[in-house]
Design a protein around this motif. Structure first.
Motif, PDB file in Angstrom:
ATOM      1  N   GLY A  76     -23.158  24.135  44.178  1.00 51.22           N
ATOM      2  CA  GLY A  76     -23.720  24.460  45.489  1.00 51.22           C
ATOM      3  C   GLY A  76     -25.073  25.130  45.410  1.00 51.22           C
ATOM      4  N   TYR A  77     -25.447  25.556  44.214  1.00 51.57           N
ATOM      5  CA  TYR A  77     -26.757  26.205  44.010  1.00 51.57           C
ATOM      6  C   TYR A  77     -27.711  25.237  43.316  1.00 51.57           C
ATOM      7  CZ  TYR A  77     -24.973  30.859  45.203  1.00 51.57           C
ATOM      8  OH  TYR A  77     -24.443  31.931  45.855  1.00 51.57           O
ATOM      9  N   SER A  78     -28.987  25.345  43.659  1.00 50.59           N
ATOM     10  CA  SER A  78     -30.004  24.545  42.987  1.00 50.59           C
ATOM     11  C   SER A  78     -31.167  25.444  42.583  1.00 50.59           C
ATOM     12  CB  SER A  78     -30.502  23.418  43.909  1.00 50.59           C
ATOM     13  OG  SER A  78     -31.030  23.961  45.109  1.00 50.59           O
ATOM     14  N   VAL A  79     -31.834  25.085  41.498  1.00 53.08           N
ATOM     15  CA  VAL A  79     -32.948  25.885  40.987  1.00 53.08           C
ATOM     16  C   VAL A  79     -34.178  25.660  41.868  1.00 53.08           C
ATOM     17  CG1 VAL A  79     -34.521  26.252  39.050  1.00 53.08           C
ATOM     18  CG2 VAL A  79     -32.086  25.839  38.618  1.00 53.08           C
ATOM     19  N   ALA A  80     -34.784  26.754  42.312  1.00 50.57           N
ATOM     20  CA  ALA A  80     -35.982  26.677  43.144  1.00 50.57           C
ATOM     21  C   ALA A  80     -37.193  27.276  42.435  1.00 50.57           C
ATOM     22  CB  ALA A  80     -35.748  27.411  44.466  1.00 50.57           C
ATOM     23  N   LYS A  81     -36.929  28.123  41.446  1.00 50.71           N
ATOM     24  CA  LYS A  81     -38.037  28.777  40.741  1.00 50.71           C
ATOM     25  C   LYS A  81     -37.619  29.086  39.313  1.00 50.71           C
ATOM     26  CE  LYS A  81     -39.286  33.028  41.973  1.00 50.71           C
ATOM     27  NZ  LYS A  81     -39.969  34.105  42.734  1.00 50.71           N
ATOM     28  N   VAL A  82     -38.555  28.895  38.405  1.00 47.00           N
ATOM     29  CA  VAL A  82     -38.343  29.228  36.997  1.00 47.00           C
ATOM     30  C   VAL A  82     -39.342  30.322  36.632  1.00 47.00           C
ATOM     31  CG1 VAL A  82     -38.379  28.409  34.614  1.00 47.00           C
ATOM     32  CG2 VAL A  82     -37.565  26.892  36.451  1.00 47.00           C
ATOM     33  N   SER A  83     -38.850  31.476  36.203  1.00 47.22           N
ATOM     34  CA  SER A  83     -39.728  32.592  35.832  1.00 47.22           C
ATOM     35  C   SER A  83     -39.727  32.750  34.317  1.00 47.22           C
ATOM     36  CB  SER A  83     -39.258  33.886  36.498  1.00 47.22           C
ATOM     37  OG  SER A  83     -39.333  33.780  37.906  1.00 47.22           O
ATOM     38  N   VAL A  84     -40.876  32.500  33.722  1.00 45.03           N
ATOM     39  CA  VAL A  84     -41.046  32.665  32.268  1.00 45.03           C
ATOM     40  C   VAL A  84     -41.605  34.068  32.081  1.00 45.03           C
ATOM     41  CG1 VAL A  84     -42.137  31.769  30.193  1.00 45.03           C
ATOM     42  CG2 VAL A  84     -41.494  30.194  32.043  1.00 45.03           C
ATOM     43  N   LEU A  85     -40.765  34.986  31.637  1.00 46.43           N
ATOM     44  CA  LEU A  85     -41.116  36.402  31.612  1.00 46.43           C
ATOM     45  C   LEU A  85     -41.845  36.794  30.333  1.00 46.43           C
ATOM     46  CD1 LEU A  85     -37.724  37.675  33.081  1.00 46.43           C
ATOM     47  CD2 LEU A  85     -39.809  37.073  34.320  1.00 46.43           C
ATOM     48  N   LYS A  86     -42.381  37.999  30.319  1.00 48.97           N
ATOM     49  CA  LYS A  86     -43.206  38.449  29.195  1.00 48.97           C
ATOM     50  C   LYS A  86     -42.370  38.959  28.021  1.00 48.97           C
ATOM     51  CE  LYS A  86     -43.869  43.045  31.235  1.00 48.97           C
ATOM     52  NZ  LYS A  86     -44.855  43.982  31.805  1.00 48.97           N
ATOM     53  N   ASP A  87     -43.041  39.158  26.898  1.00 52.25           N
ATOM     54  CA  ASP A  87     -42.452  39.751  25.689  1.00 52.25           C
ATOM     55  C   ASP A  87     -41.173  39.030  25.278  1.00 52.25           C
ATOM     56  OD1 ASP A  87     -44.543  41.594  25.804  1.00 52.25           O
ATOM     57  OD2 ASP A  87     -43.397  42.972  27.058  1.00 52.25           O
ATOM     58  N   ASP A  88     -40.090  39.811  25.107  1.00 48.94           N
ATOM     59  CA  ASP A  88     -38.845  39.233  24.602  1.00 48.94           C
ATOM     60  C   ASP A  88     -37.833  38.932  25.711  1.00 48.94           C
ATOM     61  OD1 ASP A  88     -39.761  39.476  21.974  1.00 48.94           O
ATOM     62  OD2 ASP A  88     -39.142  41.583  21.890  1.00 48.94           O
TER      63      ASP A  88
END
Length: 457
Positions: A76-88
């Motif tokens: 029922g959920y779909s991906v709307a945003k991908v966050s590539v975060l900093k460091d580790d």
């Protein structure tokens, strides 16, 4: 001398009533602000496994397979945003369903799912909800929060005026009683933090209900001083790249009309013609865009991938320095970088947003920013407590013990000018003054009618 005393009494009376009525709300906002100030530090501890941990699987998969796995696992959920975060930090998916609920899903270096969070219950979102809308939300509550902030400005200005005019800051001879000590501490502390507190309040007003909308609308209407036109109306993808046979097929769109403004776009993963996230990330690398950044999905068939680096994302591990803020637009079919808008393209209002919000949140210049904000907030709480102590020290049992009412006269002129200026700068404050004036007029007319009736009898 008599007029000066009247002028002082006017400030004292309004300062007193404003403090009595809005102090409880100011205490709530200040405490929740302190809680939010350290949200990154708290979340790094609370969500250590999600942020930095690994899954139980060692097999590596592509980012697109990870997205498919997440959508299969969380039905029922779909991906709307991908966050590539900093460091580790692990990469984070923001997933939404048709009811508007959000879920955060974290994947490790192998792109395997580590775990998930209910977005509404994360520490940062809880603190933000309490600070901005007292958990209740809605127009009335949002206006109430903004009104408290506006009256806090008046409290600080009137307090500084009384501190100097009342000679409280001057060294006095003789033994001071408890009330005089509290009064002096209240005045000195209030004077010291007045300017930092006003800055904190004004940098928080972009979120407010009325003034925030005015600021945002002005920034949109005048791109030269506010938000660049390209950021308001993003470019479109080259729709001719979609095969003719499928070009008119209906594509999914976001359920939230304001989704793009809030950083969440429609789910276009079902569009076979759109390039994959893995392909897009290769284009991002080729464009020398370093992490952290967010990939926001296209909203419709001619929408674009938005790759953004922000200074006030409110996401642990995602913020950058204001001068590094940039929004990139990639064609969803070819992956071509169409255009971008950076900090240098903003107008003065846009730059104020970009610097002011992280200053308000306490991460503009690292730990010193947090410590300064914390000290100012603690001092503000202290002067509120001292203010109540001063009132209780002189309060007569069974009475409010408000400062004496000052009759209308020439002394009101300067005071009214100040209120008008503040009312123009802060429209909601001005509206509240009109309401107060109407109440005063009604009370005056009722009192006059009562007196005339008594005299007639």
């Amino acid at each position: 001398m008599k007029n000066k005393k009247r002028f002082y009494n006017i400030f004292w009376r309004w300062h007193f009533y404003a403090g009595i009525f809005i102090a409880p709300l100011l205490i709530t906002l200040t405490i929740s602000g302190i809680g939010y100030l350290f949200y990154t530090n708290v979340e790094n501890q609370l969500y250590d496994h999600l942020f930095f941990g690994d899954s139980t699987k060692s097999e590596s998969v592509s980012i697109d397979e990870a997205i498919e796995n997440a959508e299969n696992r969380y039905e029922g959920y779909s991906v709307a945003k991908v966050s590539v975060l900093k460091d580790d930090y692990n990469t984070r998916f923001t997933m939404t369903n048709t009811e508007g609920n959000q879920k955060y899903v974290f994947i490790d270096d192998h792109n395997q799912i580590v775990g998930s969070q209910n977005a509404a219950s994360t520490y940062s979102n809880v603190m933000r909800g309490l600070h901005s809308s007292l958990f209740v939300g809605g127009t009335v509550v949002n206006y109430l929060v903004e009104l408290a902030a506006c009256w806090a400005i008046f409290l600080l200005i009137s307090g500084v005026y009384m501190s100097f005019k009342g000679k409280i800051l001057k060294k006095q001879k003789g033994t001071k009683n408890k009330r005089q000590k509290h009064k002096k501490l209240h005045a000195i502390t209030g004077t010291i933090i007045a300017i930092p507190m006003v800055i904190l309040i004004f940098t928080g007003l972009p979120w407010s209900a009325l003034m925030g909308n005015i600021i945002y609308s002005t920034a949109q209407s005048h791109p030269s001083i506010g938000i660049p036109e390209l950021q308001q109306v993003p470019p479109t993808s080259e729709i001719n790249e979609i095969p003719w046979a499928t070009r008119k097929n209906e594509t999914p769109t976001s359920s939230d009309a304001h989704a793009h403004h809030h950083g969440i776009a429609g789910n276009m993963t079902d569009n076979d013609n759109t390039i994959s996230v893995q392909q897009l990330m290769q284009k991002i690398d080729e464009s020398h865009i370093s992490k952290p950044y967010s990939i926001i999905y296209p909203m419709n068939e001619d929408g674009v991938y938005i790759v953004a680096k922000g200074s006030n994302s409110g996401v642990t591990g995602l913020d950058v320095s204001p001068d590094e803020e940039v929004t990139n637009y990639f064609d969803q079919y070819s992956g071509k970088l169409i255009s971008k808008v950076g900090y240098a393209d903003y107008g003065i209002l846009g730059k104020w947003y970009t610097w002011g919000i992280p200053l308000h949140e306490g991460h503009l210049f690292g730990w010193p920013n947090k410590i300064i904000n914390l000290l100012v907030c603690l001092a503000f709480l202290t002067i509120i407590i001292w203010g109540y102590k001063m009132w209780l020290d002189r309060k007569v049992k069974g009475k409010l013990s408000a400062p004496p009412k000052t009759p209308m006269g020439k002394s009101f002129g300067g005071f009214i000018v100040l209120l008008v200026i503040l009312g123009i700068i802060m429209p909601l404050f001005g509206l509240s003054l009109i309401v107060i004036a109407l109440i005063e007029l009604i009370v005056y007319l009722l009192q006059k009618y009562k007196n005339s009736s008594t005299n007639h009898l």
